[in-house]
Design a protein around this motif. Structure first.
Motif: not given
Length: 283
Positions: A164-176
């Motif tokens: 929920n915080g400021f890390s959606y780019p980090t999570t989505s990039t690594m998951a992709f």
């Protein structure tokens, strides 16, 4: 190809009207969604007046939560994520979309050093990029950029992983990367934001690190556990060499370090098996 533009916004009344006007001019047929994260100013009102679709939260839940709400409301085949604070120029969306049409699943707008918000943020992001590259085995040019276009069906696969915080780019990039989805980077300039940043460098920096390790453990556990096991092994070997040379004995500390190396390695193997079973079940 229907396009949905999602702008997470919290108290962005200062820069939002200009951004929305530019978006409407450049992408007149696109769906524009402002995901209002509990703003206390006129963010939602201005967005509605500009003709955008608004999804609001009664209180602030975080940038990632706003991204998730906006994604659930979107109807497009392609999602465009960008900041509402004036940093991202909508004119660059066409470049990102052009790269996406070349067979990529996500295209990220990558900032150079001049686009970083200060020296400390630039150094931190450089470290994050290096660490994420090691964890994923792919070159990560800008792990934390919030300006990206992505195929909606692929992005929704990982919606439950986004914090929920400021890390959606980090999570989505690594998951992709770890899911073998094609990711490209397109260099873009950024402007100075309008208004005050909501990022807390120390708190959110620690969260970024934890998320990198979390995604690495989820998708490639041995890349995280093997280096730790080797560090314990070399530590035990070095301590044994020292104690043997000075005291001619094998100490409890050496035994502890060697034991820790074995335990960490075995945990990594178990995690790898769990990951393999998870992928098999999902397939």
């Amino acid at each position: 190809m229907k396009i949905s533009v999602i702008l997470p916004a919290k108290n962005e009344a200062g820069g939002l009207p200009k951004t929305l006007a530019a978006l409407r001019s450049l992408l007149p047929d696109s769906e524009i969604i402002v995901s209002d994260d509990g703003s206390t100013d006129e963010t939602a009102k201005l967005a509605l007046e500009a003709g955008a679709k608004v999804v609001s939260s009664p209180y602030s839940m975080g940038n990632g939560a706003a991204i998730k709400r906006g994604t659930r409301a979107a109807r497009g085949d392609v999602l465009v994520f960008m900041d509402a604070d004036g940093q991202h120029d909508p004119v660059h969306i066409t470049r990102l979309l052009a790269r996406l049409e070349n067979g990529y699943d996500m295209v990220v707008g990558a900032r150079d050093w001049a686009g970083q918000a200060g020296v400390h943020r630039g150094m931190a992001n450089t470290f994050y990029n290096w660490l994420a590259s090691r964890m994923t085995g792919a070159r990560v040019m800008d792990l934390t950029s919030g300006f990206r276009v992505v195929k909606a069906d692929k992005f929704r696969e990982f919606l439950h992983l986004l914090p929920n915080g400021f890390s959606y780019p980090t999570t989505s990039t690594m998951a992709f990367f770890r899911s073998a989805y094609a990711v490209a980077y397109e260099p873009i300039p950024v402007h100075k934001r309008i208004g005050k940043s909501h990022i807390k460098p120390v708190r959110d920096g620690i969260r970024f690190l934890l998320i990198i390790f979390k995604i690495a453990t989820l998708y490639s556990p041995l890349k995280l556990f093997v280096p730790i096991a080797l560090a314990f092994s070399f530590g035990g070997l070095a301590w044994y060499a020292w104690t043997f040379a000075t005291m001619h004995r094998f100490t409890n500390m050496s035994a502890l370090l060697f034991s820790a190396a074995v335990i960490v390695f075995l945990i990594g193997l178990i995690s790898e098996q769990i990951t393999a079973l998870t992928f098999k079940r999902n397939d």
